[in-house]
Design an enzyme around this catalytic site. Structure first.
Site, PDB file in Angstrom:
ATOM      1  N   CYS A 126       5.900 -13.617  11.191  1.00  0.00           N
ATOM      2  CA  CYS A 126       5.417 -13.261   9.858  1.00  0.00           C
ATOM      3  C   CYS A 126       4.261 -14.173   9.496  1.00  0.00           C
ATOM      4  O   CYS A 126       4.316 -15.390   9.734  1.00  0.00           O
ATOM      5  CB  CYS A 126       6.543 -13.411   8.839  1.00  0.00           C
ATOM      6  SG  CYS A 126       6.070 -13.028   7.135  1.00  0.00           S
ATOM      7  N   HIS A 168       9.669  -4.333   7.805  1.00  0.00           N
ATOM      8  CA  HIS A 168       9.240  -5.713   7.544  1.00  0.00           C
ATOM      9  C   HIS A 168       8.385  -5.794   6.279  1.00  0.00           C
ATOM     10  O   HIS A 168       8.622  -6.647   5.418  1.00  0.00           O
ATOM     11  CB  HIS A 168       8.455  -6.224   8.757  1.00  0.00           C
ATOM     12  CG  HIS A 168       8.007  -7.640   8.663  1.00  0.00           C
ATOM     13  ND1 HIS A 168       8.496  -8.645   9.476  1.00  0.00           N
ATOM     14  CD2 HIS A 168       7.084  -8.244   7.848  1.00  0.00           C
ATOM     15  CE1 HIS A 168       7.921  -9.790   9.166  1.00  0.00           C
ATOM     16  NE2 HIS A 168       7.045  -9.577   8.187  1.00  0.00           N
ATOM     17  N   GLU A 169       7.411  -4.891   6.163  1.00  0.00           N
ATOM     18  CA  GLU A 169       6.506  -4.961   5.008  1.00  0.00           C
ATOM     19  C   GLU A 169       7.183  -4.504   3.727  1.00  0.00           C
ATOM     20  O   GLU A 169       6.951  -5.089   2.654  1.00  0.00           O
ATOM     21  CB  GLU A 169       5.242  -4.136   5.275  1.00  0.00           C
ATOM     22  CG  GLU A 169       4.414  -4.634   6.443  1.00  0.00           C
ATOM     23  CD  GLU A 169       4.100  -6.117   6.377  1.00  0.00           C
ATOM     24  OE1 GLU A 169       3.912  -6.655   5.265  1.00  0.00           O
ATOM     25  OE2 GLU A 169       4.041  -6.749   7.445  1.00  0.00           O
ATOM     26  N   HIS A 172       9.223  -7.253   2.242  1.00  0.00           N
ATOM     27  CA  HIS A 172       8.443  -8.218   1.460  1.00  0.00           C
ATOM     28  C   HIS A 172       8.399  -7.826  -0.013  1.00  0.00           C
ATOM     29  O   HIS A 172       8.418  -8.694  -0.894  1.00  0.00           O
ATOM     30  CB  HIS A 172       7.008  -8.292   1.989  1.00  0.00           C
ATOM     31  CG  HIS A 172       6.797  -9.301   3.068  1.00  0.00           C
ATOM     32  ND1 HIS A 172       7.064 -10.643   2.901  1.00  0.00           N
ATOM     33  CD2 HIS A 172       6.321  -9.171   4.332  1.00  0.00           C
ATOM     34  CE1 HIS A 172       6.777 -11.293   4.018  1.00  0.00           C
ATOM     35  NE2 HIS A 172       6.324 -10.430   4.901  1.00  0.00           N
TER      36      HIS A 172
END
EC number: 3.5.1.88
Length: 215
Positions: A126, A168-169, A172
């Protein structure tokens, strides 16, 4: 971030970020903005400013380099992210990880849900946790819903590595870092991953570091 900074309207904060040319600064783990649920996008940035912000996210992602970047990673708590992966990897890696090219996309107010029960585990890194990687088990297929930068609805199934990028994004934007989902016994410095764990799958790392992979 200071409380005074948080009181500045988002549009003004974005204008300040874009006042200089070049990539934006990426926020590192430990900053509260990475641990808060981002605010849904609802026109806080007028179209021209949104377009400039998206372009800055893309420039920053390319410069890092990375395959995705969420607005909170540059200090802007909005549910916006960009993704793109040219997938310049050997064929054996492509096959093992399902890493297919992913054209540039803008995700606005995205959410995802697993499609099926299959899971796969691979090393992830990351931009906000520089220098480290760890193995994360994730669903191999997900359904993404949300909008694009023009307000068009998105409802699409992603598989393989693109599904991992989407998860993953989007994580966030919910204040979740990949280390929250990682097998911590796998945590490795980038140099160690390059020297010891560069195989297409993390089976050797699991065996030698003593952790389980999903079956």
């Amino acid at each position: 971030m200071s409380a005074a900074h948080d009181r500045v309207p988002l549009a003004e904060r974005v204008e300040r970020l874009l006042a200089t040319d070049g990539p934006l600064s990426v926020v590192a783990a430990g900053d509260p903005v990475l641990r808060q649920a981002a605010e849904p996008f609802d026109g806080q940035l007028e179209p021209a400013l949104l377009a400039r912000f998206v372009d800055a996210l893309r420039v920053t992602m390319h410069a890092a380099p990375g395959v995705g970047l969420a607005a909170p990673q540059v200090g802007v708590p909005l549910r916006i992210a960009v993704i793109e992966d040219p997938a310049p990897v050997p064929e054996e890696v492509r096959l093992a990880r399902g890493r297919e090219p992913l054209p540039f996309r803008v995700l606005v107010n995205p959410s995802y849900e697993p499609v099926g029960a299959a899971r796969a585990a691979f090393f992830e890194g990351c931009l906000s946790v520089p220098g480290w990687q760890a193995v994360v088990a994730r669903p191999t297929r997900v359904r993404l819903t949300g909008w694009d930068e023009a307000g068009r609805a998105v409802d699409e199934v992603f598989s393989g590595w693109p599904a991992r990028i989407v998860q993953h994004e989007t994580d966030h934007l919910d204040g979740v870092l990949y280390v929250d989902r990682a097998e911590l016994r796998s945590l490795s410095a980038n140099r160690t991953v390059a020297e010891r764990w560069a195989q297409p799958t993390p089976e050797a790392a699991a065996r030698e570091l003593g952790f389980e992979l999903p079956r």
